[in-house]
Design an enzyme around this catalytic site. Structure first.
Site, PDB file in Angstrom:
ATOM      1  N   LYS A 154       1.029  -1.252   0.020  1.00  7.29           N
ATOM      2  CA  LYS A 154      -0.030  -0.066   0.099  1.00  7.29           C
ATOM      3  C   LYS A 154       0.868   1.191   0.183  1.00  7.29           C
ATOM      4  CE  LYS A 154      -2.149  -1.880   3.431  1.00  7.29           C
ATOM      5  NZ  LYS A 154      -1.842  -3.517   3.348  1.00  7.29           N
ATOM      6  N   ILE A 155       1.872   1.068   0.806  1.00 11.18           N
ATOM      7  CA  ILE A 155       2.721   2.395   0.986  1.00 11.18           C
ATOM      8  C   ILE A 155       3.447   2.625  -0.252  1.00 11.18           C
ATOM      9  CG2 ILE A 155       4.494   3.799   2.397  1.00 11.18           C
ATOM     10  CD1 ILE A 155       3.203   2.453   4.832  1.00 11.18           C
ATOM     11  N   THR A 230      11.644   4.616   5.951  1.00  9.33           N
ATOM     12  CA  THR A 230      10.384   4.933   6.657  1.00  9.33           C
ATOM     13  C   THR A 230       9.487   3.685   6.953  1.00  9.33           C
ATOM     14  OG1 THR A 230       8.935   5.147   4.651  1.00  9.33           O
ATOM     15  CG2 THR A 230      10.177   7.116   5.579  1.00  9.33           C
ATOM     16  N   SER A 231      10.062   2.555   7.011  1.00 10.52           N
ATOM     17  CA  SER A 231       9.535   1.315   7.094  1.00 10.52           C
ATOM     18  C   SER A 231       9.817   0.768   8.493  1.00 10.52           C
ATOM     19  CB  SER A 231       9.718   0.255   5.936  1.00 10.52           C
ATOM     20  OG  SER A 231       9.036  -0.667   5.927  1.00 10.52           O
ATOM     21  N   ARG A 232      10.989   0.092   8.579  1.00  8.86           N
ATOM     22  CA  ARG A 232      11.231  -0.281  10.005  1.00  8.86           C
ATOM     23  C   ARG A 232      12.943  -0.628  10.021  1.00  8.86           C
ATOM     24  NH1 ARG A 232       7.021   0.725  11.483  1.00  8.86           N
ATOM     25  NH2 ARG A 232       5.527  -0.521  12.223  1.00  8.86           N
ATOM     26  N   ASP A 256      13.208   7.232   9.195  1.00  9.01           N
ATOM     27  CA  ASP A 256      12.421   7.778   9.937  1.00  9.01           C
ATOM     28  C   ASP A 256      12.255   6.678  11.054  1.00  9.01           C
ATOM     29  OD1 ASP A 256      10.017   9.269  10.902  1.00  9.01           O
ATOM     30  OD2 ASP A 256       8.634   7.714  10.115  1.00  9.01           O
ATOM     31  N   GLU A 261      15.306   1.526  17.886  1.00  8.99           N
ATOM     32  CA  GLU A 261      14.522   2.514  18.191  1.00  8.99           C
ATOM     33  C   GLU A 261      13.871   2.251  19.602  1.00  8.99           C
ATOM     34  OE1 GLU A 261      11.984   3.444  14.850  1.00  8.99           O
ATOM     35  OE2 GLU A 261      10.357   3.484  16.043  1.00  8.99           O
ATOM     36  N   HIS A 293      10.097   8.566  13.819  1.00  5.36           N
ATOM     37  CA  HIS A 293       9.003   7.739  13.492  1.00  5.36           C
ATOM     38  C   HIS A 293       7.701   8.303  13.341  1.00  5.36           C
ATOM     39  CE1 HIS A 293       7.878   3.109  13.526  1.00  5.36           C
ATOM     40  NE2 HIS A 293       6.806   3.804  12.802  1.00  5.36           N
ATOM     41  N   GLN A 294       7.861   9.440  12.491  1.00  4.63           N
ATOM     42  CA  GLN A 294       6.595  10.214  12.417  1.00  4.63           C
ATOM     43  C   GLN A 294       5.676  10.334  11.183  1.00  4.63           C
ATOM     44  OE1 GLN A 294       8.894  14.184  12.565  1.00  4.63           O
ATOM     45  NE2 GLN A 294       7.490  14.571  10.815  1.00  4.63           N
ATOM     46  N   PHE A 296       3.776   8.104   9.792  1.00  5.01           N
ATOM     47  CA  PHE A 296       2.146   8.136   9.829  1.00  5.01           C
ATOM     48  C   PHE A 296       1.578   9.219  10.591  1.00  5.01           C
ATOM     49  CE2 PHE A 296       1.298   7.966  14.588  1.00  5.01           C
ATOM     50  CZ  PHE A 296       2.579   8.081  15.016  1.00  5.01           C
TER      51      PHE A 296
HETATM   52  P1  NAD Z   1       2.170  -3.758   2.913  1.00  4.61           P
HETATM   53  O1  NAD Z   1       1.821  -5.117   3.629  1.00  4.61           O
HETATM   54  O2  NAD Z   1       0.685  -3.275   2.069  1.00  4.61           O
HETATM   55  O3  NAD Z   1       3.009  -4.154   1.626  1.00  4.61           O
HETATM   56  C1  NAD Z   1       4.325  -4.665   2.244  1.00  4.61           C
HETATM   57  C2  NAD Z   1       4.890  -5.211   0.774  1.00  4.61           C
HETATM   58  O4  NAD Z   1       6.291  -5.582   1.174  1.00  4.61           O
HETATM   59  C3  NAD Z   1       4.106  -6.425   0.149  1.00  4.61           C
HETATM   60  O5  NAD Z   1       3.501  -6.308  -1.251  1.00  4.61           O
HETATM   61  C4  NAD Z   1       4.994  -7.539   0.385  1.00  4.61           C
HETATM   62  O6  NAD Z   1       4.686  -8.292  -0.728  1.00  4.61           O
HETATM   63  C5  NAD Z   1       6.352  -6.587   0.272  1.00  4.61           C
HETATM   64  N1  NAD Z   1       7.435  -7.558   0.523  1.00  4.61           N
HETATM   65  C6  NAD Z   1       7.368  -8.700   1.619  1.00  4.61           C
HETATM   66  N2  NAD Z   1       8.491  -9.126   1.590  1.00  4.61           N
HETATM   67  C7  NAD Z   1       9.696  -8.566   0.785  1.00  4.61           C
HETATM   68  C8  NAD Z   1      10.775  -8.672   0.670  1.00  4.61           C
HETATM   69  N3  NAD Z   1      11.697  -9.435   1.132  1.00  4.61           N
HETATM   70  N4  NAD Z   1      11.275  -7.580  -0.172  1.00  4.61           N
HETATM   71  C9  NAD Z   1      10.492  -6.624  -0.926  1.00  4.61           C
HETATM   72  N5  NAD Z   1       8.917  -6.556  -0.698  1.00  4.61           N
HETATM   73  C10 NAD Z   1       8.796  -7.512   0.252  1.00  4.61           C
HETATM   74  O7  NAD Z   1       2.436  -2.833   3.834  1.00  4.61           O
HETATM   75  P2  NAD Z   1       2.364  -1.132   4.196  1.00  4.61           P
HETATM   76  O8  NAD Z   1       1.121  -0.811   4.577  1.00  4.61           O
HETATM   77  O9  NAD Z   1       2.541  -0.949   2.482  1.00  4.61           O
HETATM   78  O10 NAD Z   1       3.450  -0.995   4.863  1.00  4.61           O
HETATM   79  C11 NAD Z   1       4.814  -1.093   4.750  1.00  4.61           C
HETATM   80  C12 NAD Z   1       5.525  -1.085   6.005  1.00  4.61           C
HETATM   81  O11 NAD Z   1       5.681   0.288   6.328  1.00  4.61           O
HETATM   82  C13 NAD Z   1       4.975  -1.711   7.166  1.00  4.61           C
HETATM   83  O12 NAD Z   1       5.639  -3.375   7.464  1.00  4.61           O
HETATM   84  C14 NAD Z   1       5.586  -0.740   8.421  1.00  4.61           C
HETATM   85  O13 NAD Z   1       6.883  -1.324   8.730  1.00  4.61           O
HETATM   86  C15 NAD Z   1       5.912   0.464   7.558  1.00  4.61           C
HETATM   87  N6  NAD Z   1       5.146   1.477   8.344  1.00  4.61           N
HETATM   88  C16 NAD Z   1       5.711   2.623   8.976  1.00  4.61           C
HETATM   89  C17 NAD Z   1       5.175   3.908   9.421  1.00  4.61           C
HETATM   90  C18 NAD Z   1       5.945   5.069   9.828  1.00  4.61           C
HETATM   91  O14 NAD Z   1       5.362   5.821  10.427  1.00  4.61           O
HETATM   92  N7  NAD Z   1       7.107   5.178   9.383  1.00  4.61           N
HETATM   93  C19 NAD Z   1       3.705   3.846   9.420  1.00  4.61           C
HETATM   94  C20 NAD Z   1       3.001   2.638   8.789  1.00  4.61           C
HETATM   95  C21 NAD Z   1       3.879   1.425   8.301  1.00  4.61           C
END
Ligand code: NAD
Length: 319
Positions: A154-155, A230-232, A256, A261, A293-294, A296
């Site tokens: 999604k992101i 911005t993921s983890r 982020d 953390e 971690h902002q 979101f």
């Molecule tokens: P999502 O589940 O919609 O998408 C994750 C995608 O990653 C999926 O399409 C999956 O197939 C893919 N994936 C899985 N393993 C992989 C790999 N080895 N290599 C490449 N791609 C791979 O999740 P999302 O809603 O898009 O969120 C993504 C991440 O963003 C979350 O897991 C979370 O850690 C992070 N996040 C961060 C914040 C923030 O405030 N910074 C807020 C929300 C989410």
């Protein structure tokens, strides 16, 4: 339901209290992380609500069960802080907010790119000091740059759409996704690392993505590459990235999220903050931008998080 909310900040109270009028749960707001020391604060509650840096490992889950808590709701999308296998074994129901305003995080990633590229963080400080010189502030056009997106969920998709609007060529790697817009060129990870001028991480932290960005993969990247996370935090090996910054292999880093953390935010009951040398090293580089971690953190996302979490609690109550 009586719910202990850990790591509760003033904005959590505000967004949850507003939405809760429709649901009528009772919240005990705790301005402290969930960990083995703080579990007891939830005594007398029926559910616990946590955020990204609260630790729900095997010991904490057992301690929660010991005080009768069988419902754990996460007010976030990522779930790497919970030992899901143990939760299942103990019969603890875990719910999260799988999707809320992906644009919020995607826009933050783009903001980090623009800030680092145009050195806005430096320019801001300079101008406030009365220095209007442009020396050292040269940026580059995003137009026609190759941007690699790792994780096209999604992101990642929301990010791709925005960055495509800047005229960038969008490359992506995702081992699962099968349908995506035509303007995205899905390729293998190795090729993405070699080809991209900018790389943005949008995949979850799993066992097989821990330290996805390490010494070996950094070596494949273009010299001076920009890396955005911005993921983890655990997706990036911190010491390896510090070395890459020293060698200027990585020209810009926007994070982020950070590997350790939870330590930065962790406070034991006496309020001590644990220090971390690596984050101080990262902060010493002028081409590193760190936010707390902002990604979101927009009013729209907070509102959606509150709605979905309160609905999750209602579903748990109904069984
Ligand atoms: P999502 O589940 O919609 O998408 C994750 C995608 O990653 C999926 O399409 C999956 O197939 C893919 N994936 C899985 N393993 C992989 C790999 N080895 N290599 C490449 N791609 C791979 O999740 P999302 O809603 O898009 O969120 C993504 C991440 O963003 C979350 O897991 C979370 O850690 C992070 N996040 C961060 C914040 C923030 O405030 N910074 C807020 C929300 C989410």
């Amino acid at each position: 339901m009586k719910v202990a909310m850990y790591s509760a900040q003033s904005y959590d109270r505000f967004s949850f209290d507003k939405v809760n009028e429709e649901y009528g749960h009772e919240f005990l707001y705790l301005d402290i992380d969930l960990n083995l020391f703080t579990v007891k604060l939830a005594e007398g509650c029926e559910a616990v609500c946590i955020f990204v840096n609260d630790q729900a490992d095997a010991k904490v889950l057992q301690a929660l069960l010991n005080i009768g808590i069988k419902t754990l709701v996460l007010r976030c999308a990522g779930f790497n802080q919970v030992d899901l296998e143990v939760a299942k074994e103990l019969g603890i129901q875990v719910m999260r907010v799988p999707a809320y305003s992906p644009e919020a995080v995607a826009e933050h990633a783009v903001a980090m790119i623009l800030t680092l590229n145009r050195k806005t963080h430096k320019a801001y400080n300079r101008v406030r000091e009365g220095n209007f010189s442009l020396v050292g502030l040269t940026g580059f056009n995003l137009h026609r740059k190759k941007v690699g997106v790792i994780g096209l969920g999604k992101i990642g998709l929301a990010f791709s759409k925005i960055i495509h609007g800047f005229g960038c060529e969008v490359l992506a790697y995702d081992p699962v996704i099968q349908s995506y817009p035509d303007y995205i060129n899905v390729i293998q990870l190795e090729e993405l690392l070699q080809e991209s001028d900018i790389i943005s991480l949008h995949c979850p932290l799993l066992k097989d993505t821990l330290h996805l960005i390490n010494k070996e993969r950094l070596a494949l990247m273009k010299d001076g590459v920009m890396l955005i996370n911005t993921s983890r935090g655990g997706l990036v090996h911190t010491r390896d990235i510090i070395e890459a910054l020293k060698k200027r292999k990585v020209g810009f880093l926007g994070i982020d999220v950070y590997d350790q953390e939870e330590k930065l935010f962790f406070r034991d009951l006496s309020g001590n903050i644990i220090e971390d040398d690596d984050i101080l090293r990262l902060m010493s580089f002028p081409n590193v931008l760190i936010t707390a971690h902002q990604g979101f953190f927009t009013s729209e996302a907070l509102n959606e998080i509150a709605h979905i979490t309160l609905q999750n609690l209602m579903n748990a109550e109904k069984g």
